[in-house]
Design an enzyme around this catalytic site. Structure first.
Site, PDB file in Angstrom:
ATOM      1  N   GLU A 148       3.734   8.249   9.688  1.00 37.79           N
ATOM      2  CA  GLU A 148       4.294   6.896   9.498  1.00 37.79           C
ATOM      3  C   GLU A 148       5.608   6.732  10.255  1.00 37.79           C
ATOM      4  O   GLU A 148       5.887   5.683  10.829  1.00 37.79           O
ATOM      5  CB  GLU A 148       4.551   6.633   8.007  1.00 37.79           C
ATOM      6  CG  GLU A 148       3.298   6.301   7.236  1.00 37.79           C
ATOM      7  CD  GLU A 148       3.602   5.751   5.854  1.00 37.79           C
ATOM      8  OE1 GLU A 148       4.481   6.308   5.172  1.00 37.79           O
ATOM      9  OE2 GLU A 148       2.955   4.771   5.457  1.00 37.79           O
ATOM     10  N   GLU A 172      -5.454   0.548   6.077  1.00 39.46           N
ATOM     11  CA  GLU A 172      -5.575   1.041   7.461  1.00 39.46           C
ATOM     12  C   GLU A 172      -6.630   0.254   8.240  1.00 39.46           C
ATOM     13  O   GLU A 172      -6.448  -0.028   9.411  1.00 39.46           O
ATOM     14  CB  GLU A 172      -5.919   2.544   7.481  1.00 39.46           C
ATOM     15  CG  GLU A 172      -4.755   3.448   7.111  1.00 39.46           C
ATOM     16  CD  GLU A 172      -3.590   3.345   8.103  1.00 39.46           C
ATOM     17  OE1 GLU A 172      -3.811   3.005   9.271  1.00 39.46           O
ATOM     18  OE2 GLU A 172      -2.446   3.589   7.680  1.00 39.46           O
ATOM     19  N   ASP A 226      -2.014   6.434  17.872  1.00 43.30           N
ATOM     20  CA  ASP A 226      -2.300   5.027  18.181  1.00 43.30           C
ATOM     21  C   ASP A 226      -1.407   4.612  19.358  1.00 43.30           C
ATOM     22  O   ASP A 226      -0.735   5.455  19.964  1.00 43.30           O
ATOM     23  CB  ASP A 226      -2.094   4.124  16.948  1.00 43.30           C
ATOM     24  CG  ASP A 226      -0.617   3.980  16.586  1.00 43.30           C
ATOM     25  OD1 ASP A 226       0.226   4.724  17.130  1.00 43.30           O
ATOM     26  OD2 ASP A 226      -0.293   3.094  15.764  1.00 43.30           O
ATOM     27  N   LEU A 278      -8.787 -12.537   9.459  1.00 46.48           N
ATOM     28  CA  LEU A 278      -8.282 -11.260   9.995  1.00 46.48           C
ATOM     29  C   LEU A 278      -8.949 -10.898  11.321  1.00 46.48           C
ATOM     30  O   LEU A 278      -8.457 -10.042  12.051  1.00 46.48           O
ATOM     31  CB  LEU A 278      -8.535 -10.121   8.996  1.00 46.48           C
ATOM     32  CG  LEU A 278      -7.551 -10.004   7.836  1.00 46.48           C
ATOM     33  CD1 LEU A 278      -8.001  -8.931   6.863  1.00 46.48           C
ATOM     34  CD2 LEU A 278      -6.147  -9.674   8.339  1.00 46.48           C
ATOM     35  N   TYR A 336      -8.538   7.947  14.483  1.00 49.51           N
ATOM     36  CA  TYR A 336      -7.217   7.503  14.040  1.00 49.51           C
ATOM     37  C   TYR A 336      -7.207   7.241  12.529  1.00 49.51           C
ATOM     38  O   TYR A 336      -6.355   7.745  11.792  1.00 49.51           O
ATOM     39  CB  TYR A 336      -6.786   6.229  14.796  1.00 49.51           C
ATOM     40  CG  TYR A 336      -5.629   5.555  14.100  1.00 49.51           C
ATOM     41  CD1 TYR A 336      -4.335   5.992  14.329  1.00 49.51           C
ATOM     42  CD2 TYR A 336      -5.841   4.566  13.142  1.00 49.51           C
ATOM     43  CE1 TYR A 336      -3.268   5.448  13.643  1.00 49.51           C
ATOM     44  CE2 TYR A 336      -4.784   4.004  12.449  1.00 49.51           C
ATOM     45  CZ  TYR A 336      -3.499   4.452  12.702  1.00 49.51           C
ATOM     46  OH  TYR A 336      -2.461   3.926  12.002  1.00 49.51           O
ATOM     47  N   TYR A 381     -12.174  -9.599  13.983  1.00 48.80           N
ATOM     48  CA  TYR A 381     -12.921  -8.345  14.134  1.00 48.80           C
ATOM     49  C   TYR A 381     -13.693  -8.023  12.843  1.00 48.80           C
ATOM     50  O   TYR A 381     -13.410  -7.061  12.140  1.00 48.80           O
ATOM     51  CB  TYR A 381     -11.982  -7.191  14.489  1.00 48.80           C
ATOM     52  CG  TYR A 381     -11.274  -7.396  15.794  1.00 48.80           C
ATOM     53  CD1 TYR A 381     -11.885  -7.080  16.995  1.00 48.80           C
ATOM     54  CD2 TYR A 381      -9.991  -7.944  15.832  1.00 48.80           C
ATOM     55  CE1 TYR A 381     -11.237  -7.292  18.206  1.00 48.80           C
ATOM     56  CE2 TYR A 381      -9.351  -8.173  17.044  1.00 48.80           C
ATOM     57  CZ  TYR A 381      -9.978  -7.832  18.212  1.00 48.80           C
ATOM     58  OH  TYR A 381      -9.337  -8.039  19.412  1.00 48.80           O
ATOM     59  N   TRP A 407       0.824  -1.213   0.000  1.00 44.95           N
ATOM     60  CA  TRP A 407       0.000   0.000   0.000  1.00 44.95           C
ATOM     61  C   TRP A 407       0.859   1.265   0.000  1.00 44.95           C
ATOM     62  O   TRP A 407       0.358   2.372  -0.048  1.00 44.95           O
ATOM     63  CB  TRP A 407      -0.965   0.013   1.186  1.00 44.95           C
ATOM     64  CG  TRP A 407      -0.330  -0.312   2.503  1.00 44.95           C
ATOM     65  CD1 TRP A 407       0.265   0.562   3.350  1.00 44.95           C
ATOM     66  CD2 TRP A 407      -0.230  -1.609   3.104  1.00 44.95           C
ATOM     67  NE1 TRP A 407       0.741  -0.098   4.447  1.00 44.95           N
ATOM     68  CE2 TRP A 407       0.443  -1.435   4.333  1.00 44.95           C
ATOM     69  CE3 TRP A 407      -0.638  -2.889   2.729  1.00 44.95           C
ATOM     70  CZ2 TRP A 407       0.723  -2.504   5.191  1.00 44.95           C
ATOM     71  CZ3 TRP A 407      -0.374  -3.940   3.579  1.00 44.95           C
ATOM     72  CH2 TRP A 407       0.296  -3.751   4.794  1.00 44.95           C
ATOM     73  N   ARG A 408       2.191   1.087   0.067  1.00 46.27           N
ATOM     74  CA  ARG A 408       3.079   2.262  -0.042  1.00 46.27           C
ATOM     75  C   ARG A 408       3.548   2.391  -1.475  1.00 46.27           C
ATOM     76  O   ARG A 408       4.740   2.334  -1.764  1.00 46.27           O
ATOM     77  CB  ARG A 408       4.277   2.098   0.891  1.00 46.27           C
ATOM     78  CG  ARG A 408       3.923   2.260   2.352  1.00 46.27           C
ATOM     79  CD  ARG A 408       5.136   2.147   3.253  1.00 46.27           C
ATOM     80  NE  ARG A 408       4.757   2.314   4.645  1.00 46.27           N
ATOM     81  CZ  ARG A 408       5.502   1.938   5.678  1.00 46.27           C
ATOM     82  NH1 ARG A 408       6.692   1.366   5.463  1.00 46.27           N
ATOM     83  NH2 ARG A 408       5.101   2.124   6.902  1.00 46.27           N
ATOM     84  N   CYS A 446      18.246   5.035  18.748  1.00 47.97           N
ATOM     85  CA  CYS A 446      17.051   5.850  18.496  1.00 47.97           C
ATOM     86  C   CYS A 446      17.420   7.194  17.858  1.00 47.97           C
ATOM     87  O   CYS A 446      18.257   7.933  18.398  1.00 47.97           O
ATOM     88  CB  CYS A 446      16.319   6.088  19.816  1.00 47.97           C
ATOM     89  SG  CYS A 446      14.881   7.143  19.617  1.00 47.97           S
ATOM     90  N   THR A 482      -4.095  -5.820  13.814  1.00 49.06           N
ATOM     91  CA  THR A 482      -3.522  -6.941  13.064  1.00 49.06           C
ATOM     92  C   THR A 482      -2.104  -6.578  12.608  1.00 49.06           C
ATOM     93  O   THR A 482      -1.875  -5.456  12.159  1.00 49.06           O
ATOM     94  CB  THR A 482      -4.403  -7.271  11.832  1.00 49.06           C
ATOM     95  OG1 THR A 482      -5.762  -7.338  12.264  1.00 49.06           O
ATOM     96  CG2 THR A 482      -4.020  -8.598  11.208  1.00 49.06           C
TER      97      THR A 482
END
Ligand code: SF4
Length: 363
Positions: A197, A43, A149, A86, A131, A88, A26-27, A217, A49
């Site tokens: 992202e 999303e 999130d 998946l 979100y 839910y 999806w990118r 980091c 998931t």
């Protein structure tokens, strides 16, 4: 130390993300210019998931429903079958309903002027919360809508040194403000979608709940937790942020399932759930067992009294399953059924997660 990141740290995090971001289906374009249909589907799938699980589902979904019209025109059974695994399932039903609303409002293909152009417009569709609306709007049309999130809240609680529990509204509010403040410092070439992202990726891979990699980091020098400490001490202290949420109140349930399979036809007796969790999905007939000490005769009487078909036979075993706030212990019995029983091919319907566990083990 400020509780906000500075310009250099914002640039460092974006540079880190650009160098290491995963290639995901999806990118397909830079953040801010992606087709809204693909961003929205991904999303919704990514809620609760893991990315590795979602990738093959996303690819199969786009082959079967390449446009919003294809999704809107599909039957609910077809949609749920593509979603099976998946979990839910409300997410799939909402995707389907939202696709029908989008098409009715003029949206076509994967994107275009008739698609929602802001987080507020996305939030009006079924199944799209704060979100998801912010994520889709920032990634498809570049709106400066901060996502919040679990990963973002963890990064913010640590960077800003906030002693707030992970499920509080206060931490959510502070996180949104922290993200929005950083978006004002973005370099010209970068959009808010890339920032969203990048922070989520930092939380998922470096600033993890346990043993965060403070030594590696990119925003360590803007982080309250890291302030003046060595990376090992910082990592130990970071684990206490954010504060833990209140314990969940679990509901324990014991269910009895009757399993009848036809070896000649390869089918299984399935019924469609109409209420409770997973409405619309299919599973073997079942009964809530009120008393775990019930005799086999009492159990059979309760089975018949509930209107469930057939006669319960020997117990095959127990399957455990958790869904929303329910911890389920499912006792699976063989089911003796009349000769004219109609069996179904389980691969042709959307199954509950528990049904898949049962069929994998015994069919
Ligand atoms: S320095 Fe450590 S605690 Fe701070 S943001 Fe980075 S990984 Fe998280």
């Amino acid at each position: 130390m400020s509780d906000r990141l500075g310009k250099d740290q914002v640039a460092a995090l974006l540079g880190w993300f650009a160098a290491r971001q995963r290639s995901l289906p999806w990118r397909m374009a830079p953040a801010g210019q992606r087709p809204p249909y693909a961003v929205w589907v991904s999303e919704i799938m990514l809620q609760q998931t893991r990315v590795e699980v979602v990738v093959p589902y996303f690819e199969a979904w786009m082959r079967s429903f390449p446009t919003v019209e294809a999704l809107a025109e599909a039957s609910e059974d077809e949609v749920l079958r593509h979603w099976a695994g998946l979990g839910y399932y409300r997410r799939a039903r909402f995707l389907h309903r939202a696709a029908q609303e989008l098409v009715a409002a003029g949206a076509r293909g994967q994107g275009g002027a008739a698609w929602p152009q802001s987080a507020a417009a996305w939030a009006e569709l079924p199944g799209i919360g704060e979100y998801t609306a912010a994520a889709v709007a920032s990634l498809s049309c570049g709106e400066a809508a901060p996502v919040v999130d679990g990963n973002v809240k963890r990064v913010v609680a640590r960077c800003a040194g906030l002693e707030l529990a992970s499920d509080t509204r206060a931490l959510h509010r502070e996180s949104a403000a922290w993200m929005a403040a950083a978006m004002e410092l973005l370099p010209k070439a970068e959009g808010p979608g890339a920032w969203n992202e990048a922070v989520m990726e930092l939380g998922a891979t470096v600033c993890t709940p346990r043993s965060p990699a403070c030594a590696a980091c990119p925003v360590a020098d803007g982080c309250h937790i890291n302030d003046g400490r060595g990376p090992e001490d910082a990592a130990r202290l970071a684990e206490a942020y954010p504060l833990p949420p209140k314990a969940k109140n679990w509901i324990e349930l014991e269910l009895v399932y009757g399993l009848a399979a036809c070896p000649q036809e390869g089918g299984v007796l399935l019924v469609q759930r109409i209420e409770g969790w997973n409405p619309g999905l299919w599973e073997p007939p079942s009964l809530v067992r009120e008393s775990s000490g019930a005799s086999p005769e009492d159990l059979q009487a309760a089975w018949q009294g509930s209107g469930a078909p057939g006669q319960l036979g020997e117990e095959l075993g127990v399957v455990r399953h958790t869904i929303t706030r329910h911890k389920i212990q499912a006792r699976v019995h063989l089911l003796e059924t009349p000769a004219d029983t109609a069996y179904q091919d389980p691969s042709q319907v959307g199954l509950t997660g528990l049904a898949r566990k049962i069929l994998r083990r015994w069919v």
